[in-house]
Design a protein around this motif. Structure first.
Motif, short mmCIF file in Angstrom:
data_model
loop_
_atom_site.label_atom_id
_atom_site.label_comp_id
_atom_site.label_asym_id
_atom_site.label_seq_id
_atom_site.Cartn_x
_atom_site.Cartn_y
_atom_site.Cartn_z
N HIS A 249 0.84 -1.21 0.00
CA HIS A 249 0.00 0.00 0.00
C HIS A 249 0.87 1.26 0.00
N MET B 25 -10.14 3.12 2.42
CA MET B 25 -8.85 2.94 3.10
C MET B 25 -8.26 4.33 3.36
N CYS C 88 -4.56 5.34 1.53
CA CYS C 88 -3.82 4.59 0.52
C CYS C 88 -4.01 5.28 -0.83
N HIS D 26 -8.54 1.75 -3.51
CA HIS D 26 -8.54 1.55 -2.05
C HIS D 26 -9.04 2.80 -1.34
N ILE E 24 -3.50 3.78 -3.76
CA ILE E 24 -4.19 2.95 -4.76
C ILE E 24 -5.60 3.51 -4.74
CU LIG Z 1 -3.97 0.27 -0.60
#
Ligand SMILES: [Cu+2]
Length: 548
Positions: free
Chosen positions: A461, A541, A531, A536, A533
């Motif tokens: 991550h 997240m 995060c 995510h 990403i």
């Molecule tokens: Cu992530």
């Protein structure tokens, strides 16, 4: 950890199931071509084939896509659709930031500023959904930071105005609306912000660098193009969990680009602008890696140049390098590429043949999984020049944070047990909750650990923290595949040696960060860590934190 019955390492799985994909190919099951023409054949765009690197790299010019814009007053920037040519003979619709300055028009301008300058931007939402813009890495008041609580509806506008307090460096801007960041960024909304300070000027002078010619930003992205060469964003539930990967490589929105170069030193400011793809960057001539110098990270120049043969670069991270081509000859070719690595993702699996390829030219068999190698940019040496300049022994000063007696705060990246939900400290995003509060002016140690274990899903991550740049203190439990990049006894990489706003944390790894909560803005600062990403982030997240 891969012995848990229902889960196994994805890469191992894909190797084991490779026959499935091959069988699909040979049985004639292939991506259905909507218009039946042969022009959208994936083979000619496949970035694993070096022969495909023929398009002139887009360099930031005086206007247009990525054009260099030094604001002379307030800018009106509209987020709206724009049409560009990415594949010969086709128009592709992007979602993009558009503005004019004087007689010039810009799409996703590269905003070029000096440290100490001011910037005023009136963002107009010309999309059909909410948006807000985040100035990634910039030290601004939280009301200027693109917080989703300030997102604006279609037709509305948001006025930004702030001074540039950051060190010189390569920053960027992109959307940050609640749960819609991934699609908006993927469809094209992002641009560079280059900040220059005295150290940059000194380096530019020492190496005779010119921005856009020998000092070149490289925005690396992977996307999919459908049969009409339109950007499709169609994640299935699995991709909403582990991130949306493309099969086509873009650098500065140029597919499989070529840059003609001279035998001299180039400064390359590399941004991973992908939604989810981690890159293991190297320069190669033939099969030989070419040593380069890491000179900067997210928050500007390092104290000196560090020799490297490869660096990992995760979404949102920047690395600034010097590439010395002075020993090469006209006719030589060098590739920037991403090398193979183990994505280390452990989660519930599906068959490779079930890979979602909607909106893509590829089949499940040719889909580029996380960690698969491919080429990014071809550098073709065409000109012999003599460059007596040498890299200065000192580039800048990095003020080291003193963590003596600092509060140590655990930050755990994990997942809910037996679930497809990633968490920070066991929680997902709640816009009204502030589970972390820190004291203005303090330095804290954030001990970021990426948990692995039975019944847990795990991935690498990239953690991005708003409103506070940080320094990496040390790394523990790093995977073996990063060992060649370690430069000191603290387990750090060259890319850890400057100011950061995003840091990649591998499964099983603990990265300790010295957090600088110096903040000059009045009132409580409501910020986020998440995060990068982007799938995510959108899935929650992310946590709020508050500087009080
Ligand atoms: Cu992530």
């Amino acid at each position: 950890m891969s012995t848990d019955g229902i889960r196994m390492d994805r890469r191992v799985f894909l190797k084991l199931s490779g026959m499935t994909g091959l069988a699909w190919l040979t049985s004639g099951f292939y991506q259905v071509d909507g218009c039946g023409s042969g022009e959208d054949d994936y083979a000619s765009l496949d970035p694993t084939d070096p022969a495909n690197f023929t398009r002139a790299l887009r360099l930031p010019g005086q206007d247009g896509l990525m054009g260099v814009l030094t604001p002379t007053g307030a800018l009106e920037v509209t987020a709206a659709t724009a049409t560009v040519s990415l594949i010969e003979g086709y128009d592709t619709t992007l979602w993009a930031y558009q503005t004019t300055s004087g007689a010039r028009s810009y799409i996703n301008p590269s905003i070029y500023l000096r440290q100490g300058d001011s910037l005023a931007v009136n963002l107009v939402n010309g999309l059909n959904e909410d948006t807000i813009l985040h100035w990634h890495g910039l030290d601004v008041d939280w009301r200027q930071d693109g917080n989703p609580s300030y997102q604006i509806q279609p037709g509305e506008s948001y006025a930004y105005s702030f001074g540039i307090r950051n060190r010189g460096g390569t920053y960027w801007y992109h959307p940050h609306p609640h749960m819609m960041t991934a699609e908006q960024a993927y469809r094209g909304l992002s641009g560079l912000m280059i900040v220059e300070d005295d150290d940059d000027v000194a380096l530019r002078s020492a190496l005779n660098l010119t921005f856009g010619q020998t000092d070149i930003p490289l925005v690396l992205q992977d996307k999919r193009l459908d049969s009409q060469n339109q950007l499709a964003y169609t994640p299935d539930s699995m991709e909403e969990f582990d991130g949306y990967l493309g099969d086509i490589s873009f650098v500065n929105m140029t597919v499989n680009p070529l840059l003609e170069v001279a035998t001299r030193i180039y400064r390359l400011r590399i941004l991973n602008g992908s939604n989810a793809r981690i890159l293991r960057l190297a320069f190669t001539k033939g099969d030989q890696a070419i040593t380069f110098s890491v000179i900067g990270t997210d928050g500007g120049l390092l104290e000196r140049a560090y020799q490297a043969r490869e660096v990992f670069l995760s979404p949102a991270e920047r690395v600034d390098v010097l590439l010395d081509l002075s020993s090469l000859q006209p006719g030589d070719e060098v590739f920037l590429r991403t090398l193979q690595f183990d994505a280390m993702d452990v989660m519930s699996m599906r068959m490779a043949s079930e890979r979602n390829t909607s909106g893509s030219k590829t089949s499940a068999a040719t889909h580029l999984e996380q960690g698969e190698p491919y080429y990014l940019l071809k550098l073709a040496v065409t000109q012999q020049v003599t460059q007596p300049a040498a890299v200065p022994s000192s580039l800048s000063t990095v003020r080291r944070l003193d963590t003596t007696g600092a509060t140590v705060r655990p930050i755990t990246l994990s997942s809910l047990p037996n679930s497809m939900t990633f968490t920070i400290n066991g929680q997902t995003y709640d816009m009204d909750a502030f589970p972390v509060q820190v004291t203005r002016g303090s330095v804290e140690v954030w001990e970021v650990s990426n948990q692995v274990g039975r019944n847990l899903s795990s991935m690498a991550h990239p953690l991005h923290i708003h409103g506070a740049l940080f320094q990496v203190i040390d790394r523990q439990g790093s995977p073996a595949q990063t060992a060649d990049q370690v430069v000191d006894s603290a387990g750090r990489f060259a890319t850890d040696l400057g100011w950061k706003d995003t840091v990649l944390v591998w499964p099983g790894e603990t990265v300790r960060l010295a957090m600088d909560f110096t903040n000059a803005y009045p009132g409580e600062q409501n910020l986020m860590l998440h995060c990068h990403i982007l799938e995510h982030e959108d899935a929650g997240m992310m946590l709020n934190y508050k500087i009080v």
